[in-house]
Enzyme design. Structure first.
Site, PDB file in Angstrom:
ATOM      1  N   GLN A 499       0.815  -1.219   0.000  1.00 56.57           N
ATOM      2  CA  GLN A 499       0.000   0.000   0.000  1.00 56.57           C
ATOM      3  C   GLN A 499       0.849   1.271   0.000  1.00 56.57           C
ATOM      4  O   GLN A 499       0.688   2.129   0.867  1.00 56.57           O
ATOM      5  CB  GLN A 499      -0.969  -0.024   1.201  1.00 56.57           C
ATOM      6  CG  GLN A 499      -2.171   0.852   0.971  1.00 56.57           C
ATOM      7  CD  GLN A 499      -3.304   0.656   1.980  1.00 56.57           C
ATOM      8  OE1 GLN A 499      -3.399  -0.353   2.648  1.00 56.57           O
ATOM      9  NE2 GLN A 499      -4.175   1.644   2.063  1.00 56.57           N
ATOM     10  N   HIS A 500       1.762   1.384  -0.957  1.00 54.71           N
ATOM     11  CA  HIS A 500       2.579   2.576  -1.115  1.00 54.71           C
ATOM     12  C   HIS A 500       2.414   3.142  -2.533  1.00 54.71           C
ATOM     13  O   HIS A 500       3.286   2.953  -3.378  1.00 54.71           O
ATOM     14  CB  HIS A 500       4.069   2.267  -0.908  1.00 54.71           C
ATOM     15  CG  HIS A 500       4.484   2.133   0.517  1.00 54.71           C
ATOM     16  ND1 HIS A 500       5.781   2.347   0.932  1.00 54.71           N
ATOM     17  CD2 HIS A 500       3.808   1.800   1.640  1.00 54.71           C
ATOM     18  CE1 HIS A 500       5.871   2.155   2.241  1.00 54.71           C
ATOM     19  NE2 HIS A 500       4.696   1.812   2.697  1.00 54.71           N
ATOM     20  N   ASP A 501       1.302   3.782  -2.806  1.00 57.44           N
ATOM     21  CA  ASP A 501       1.117   4.426  -4.101  1.00 57.44           C
ATOM     22  C   ASP A 501       0.776   5.885  -3.884  1.00 57.44           C
ATOM     23  O   ASP A 501       0.095   6.225  -2.927  1.00 57.44           O
ATOM     24  CB  ASP A 501      -0.004   3.754  -4.892  1.00 57.44           C
ATOM     25  CG  ASP A 501       0.357   2.333  -5.251  1.00 57.44           C
ATOM     26  OD1 ASP A 501       1.052   2.138  -6.258  1.00 57.44           O
ATOM     27  OD2 ASP A 501      -0.019   1.421  -4.489  1.00 57.44           O
TER      28      ASP A 501
END
Lengths: 571, 238
Positions: A499-501
């Site tokens: 979840q790193h966008d």
């Protein structure tokens, strides 16, 4: 048939960190807030029997399930995007807490350089240093302006840390002392010091001691139990919206949580949002929730998708470079470095937390001279002790078979004898990397999925190569018997696993090049705020939550001002 | 195709085995009824010496020849050695059987909408494993005129390597995808909490010196020496 509900002051779309912060701050200020969340409500009791790798790490218990919708992905404009079908390849939190339930809770700040990246890069190295299609831009807010809100987030979440000597100035120390050091951390620290680097303990939202935050919410002391990232914390020792900002909002009496409520549109008329349309995920019944202020508080992908589905703002066109919504999409899911195998030492690697570890910032942002390298920005050299789970951790030295007799022997031998030193890299935005609506794939209700177009560039390859050497150098100093450098594949493979966008609804000081101002207020729609990493014009070196939390705290001041006086907050 | 006679006799043997019925006279009697009526008394007899594990029966697999090939393949991936038990003794085949019978086997949390493009497998996990283990027997029969489980370890490794390298033709799925799924599920079965039917007696964790579902390490976080402890499972969290 849509059921219209009575109007409220504020409606938010998702009850993770951003939705929780907005709900807490606005209800404290006296406004009525409805928090819509597509998942279920969770409490720490849900996590009491949760030390289960199959359920949480392998089968992604806390994550959004993909049976109704997912994202699609492709490397370039000429490809037909494929849906990310396997839940193991797409981590998006769902349920109260959202990403703040399953996060590893590493809580670095970004650096002063990040917020003025174009100005500072051009000033020091000249305009030619920045390739034509690299779309870096100043954020419209400086580190110094944001600093008090970093403090606010850190005090709310009870961050335990020690000062990084190479980071931006702090007006206040961390609220809690750093996490305790394991022998592997001490080994890393000594090696970095010997190399002349500046190691420090990674700041974390797992509390090193009992802590009461300024809102009166309490965190227990972390037990280092190792079931941390991917898991919820049964002790309430990892800061999570369900033990911090959501209870704060509830205490005011001004907050209403509605679960199983999936927002499908922002309703928009004459330049203003009138509310949202949402669906009860169980019955399919649709509701209209009118509100004076609409705050998008979902994950990057869904924030951008809601704007595109609602027809708000101009969609970005990667061929002409015109338009705004969807632009500057940056994916941060490639972290490489090296793994060291230690024949003569054994560590208690089954112990850990999602943030336990050490790092040094000597090679990040512009902390070193870039005159003679073919990249800008940098990466943080770090090592972690997450608490190695047995299914997910079976690395063996390169050249060893990955199954069968030799594999079994080596994987057992090295299960407590391996340390990875890796580098989280800053990810720069490019003209050809963006988000839009997929022309082929739809969700269960017929709405198009969001499509991500992203690949590695020479900037990534050159920077990565530089950093991998540094990581291997640290491991050598640490005394590893064998060091395997990680190899970056030719193309990004589409594993969105932590979840790193960022990007897609970016902030800035000019409506021509950004979607939101420094209060995360939309230029095109004054009563619509878009909170989250969707506002980042580029992805900084490290984990995004501290920065998106600080930006959201800052934004809530703008929201309160807007609710009282109206109008654009930045002219 | 596998030799029909072989398949039949194997499946009967395995059925007898999984029913907890000792091999012997019952085959002579033949027929399913006598097997079923024979079961209760045999179980009673067995409890005198060993405890029956009522969870070790087939939920997903129907043909024993499929389950036997699966078992042999998992054992080749994670063999018994001087460190301790291999996949079969750890209960891995039963772990996989249970997983395939449930939501994971049918990809209920995955996006399975059409169209599937080149390189994507439009099949459920259960279908991929089932087709794969049948192909293991078929390829074994073609290359060695034997069932997969009857091959030598080297022959098994050679065939599994062909699958791993994507060299075996399968329908709507690359054999490399089947192998990767099988390997992943094998490791899950070796190291899962015993509640799932694998990692029997926590023997996988013991080999790995992994202490399981402990509640806290706060007391030993700074210890310099390696600490080996008796693992605990979720059953102790009740």
């Amino acid at each position: 048939m849509v059921k219209k509900l009575p109007k409220v002051d504020v409606v938010t779309t998702g009850m993770g960190w951003t939705g929780g912060i907005v709900s807490a701050e606005l209800t404290k200020a006296g406004f009525k807030v409805v928090g819509l969340e597509r998942g279920e409500e969770r409490t720490t009791e849900d996590y009491l029997h949760g030390h289960d790798e199959v359920k949480y790490t392998v089968h992604k218990e806390l994550m959004h399930k993909l049976n109704k919708d997912t994202i699609t992905f492709r490397n370039n404009l000429n490809e037909v995007a494929k849906p990310v079908r396997n839940i193991a390849s797409l981590t998006i939190g769902e349920g109260t807490g959202g990403g703040g339930a399953h996060w590893g809770a590493q809580t670095h700040r970004y650096y002063p350089y990040d917020f003025e990246i174009r100005t500072l890069t051009e000033k020091k190295y000249g305009k030619k240093k920045i390739p034509k299609d690299m779309l870096i831009q100043d954020w419209g807010i400086t580190y110094d302006e944001l600093e008090p809100y970093y403090v606010k987030f850190e005090e709310m979440a009870g961050i335990s840390g020690e000062v990084d000597p190479l980071a931006g100035k702090r007006s206040k120390d961390y609220p809690n002392p750093p996490m305790r050091k394991t022998p592997s951390m001490k080994l890393f620290q000594k090696a970095c010091e010997d190399l002349g680097y500046h190691p420090y303990t990674v700041p974390s939202a797992t509390a090193s001691q009992f802590y009461k935050n300024p809102d009166g919410e309490q965190l227990s002391a972390c037990q280092y139990c190792s079931f941390c990232g991917n898991y919820g914390c049964e002790y309430g020792a990892k800061a999570d919206p369900i033990v911090t900002v959501i209870p704060t909002a509830k205490k005011t009496g001004n907050f209403e949580l509605r679960t199983n409520s999936e927002v499908t549109r922002v309703l928009y008329e004459n330049g203003k949002a009138t509310g949202v349309l949402y669906r009860d995920t169980r019955t399919g019944v649709e509701y209209e929730q009118p509100a004076d202020l609409v705050v998008l508080t979902s994950y990057t992908f869904n924030n951008v998708r809601l704007l595109l589905l609602s027809g708000i703002g101009t969609p970005y066109n990667p061929k002409t470079g015109t338009g705004i919504i969807g632009k500057n999409y940056c994916d941060h899911h490639t972290i490489m470095g090296a793994t060291g195998f230690f024949d003569d030492e054994k560590f208690n690697l089954y112990i850990g937390t999602g943030a336990l570890g050490m790092a040094c910032s000597d090679f990040t942002v512009d902390n070193f001279d870039h005159s003679n390298v073919d990249f800008i920005h940098g990466g943080q050299i770090e090592m972690h002790q997450f608490g190695n789970e047995p299914i997910s951790n079976n690395a063996v030295p390169m050249g060893t078979p990955t199954w069968g007799k030799e594999f079994k022997k080596a994987s057992l031998k090295y299960s407590n004898r391996q340390i990875s030193v890796v580098a989280q890299r800053g990810i720069m935005p490019w003209k050809q990397h963006y988000l839009d609506l997929d022309p082929n794939y739809k969700d269960a209700y017929g709405d198009p999925l969001i499509r991500a177009t992203f690949d590695y560039t020479d900037q990534d390859r050159n920077l990565n190569e530089f950093l991998v050497e540094k990581c291997a150098g640290v491991l050598k100093k640490m005394g590893a018997s064998k060091i395997d450098k990680h190899v970056m594949p030719e193309h990004f493979g589409g594993n969105f696993t932590y979840q790193h966008d960022a990007g897609g609804a970016i902030m800035g000081n000019d409506p021509k090049t950004s979607a939101v101002n420094k209060y995360l207020q939309m230029w095109d729609c004054e009563n619509l705020f878009v909170c989250g990493a969707s506002a980042f014009p580029h992805f900084g070196t490290t984990n995004p939550t501290t920065t998106l939390g600080a930006l959201t705290y800052h934004a809530t001041e703008g929201m309160i001002k807007y609710l009282k006086k109206g109008g654009q907050l930045v002219k | 195709m596998a030799d029909k006679k072989n398949v039949d006799s194997t499946s009967r043997r395995a059925f007898l085995k999984t029913s907890g019925v000792a091999l012997g006279g019952l085959i002579v009697g033949g027929g399913v009824t006598s097997l079923l009526t024979g079961k209760a008394s045999t179980e009673k007899k067995q409890t005198k010496t060993t405890k029956v594990d009522y969870s070790e029966a087939l939920q997903f697999f129907k043909r024993s020849s499929d389950f036997d090939a699966l078992s042999a393949a998992t054992e080749a991936i994670y063999p018994e050695d001087e460190n301790g038990p291999g996949a079969i003794k750890l209960g891995v085949p039963y772990y996989i059987d249970k997983q395939l019978a449930g939501s994971y086997g049918h990809n209920v949390n995955d996006y399975m909408k059409i169209p599937f493009q080149e390189g994507e497998a439009p099949l459920y996990n259960a279908d991929i494993i089932l087709q794969g283990v049948r192909r293991l027997n078929e390829v074994s029969n073609t290359q060695h005129k034997k069932l997969f489980k009857e091959l030598t370890e080297d022959q098994q490794i050679e065939i599994l390597t062909q699958f791993e390298q994507g060299k075996v033709k399968m329908r709507l799925v690359n054999s490399a995808i089947f192998f990767a799924l099988l390997r992943e599920m094998t490791l899950e079965g070796c190291y899962c909490d015993p509640v799932y039917g694998g990692n029997k007696n926590m023997a996988g964790w013991k080999m790995k010196e992994y202490p399981g579902a402990q509640m806290s390490y706060a007391n030993i976080i700074e210890e310099e020496k390696f600490i080996k402890m008796q693992p605990v499972s979720l059953a102790s969290h009740k």
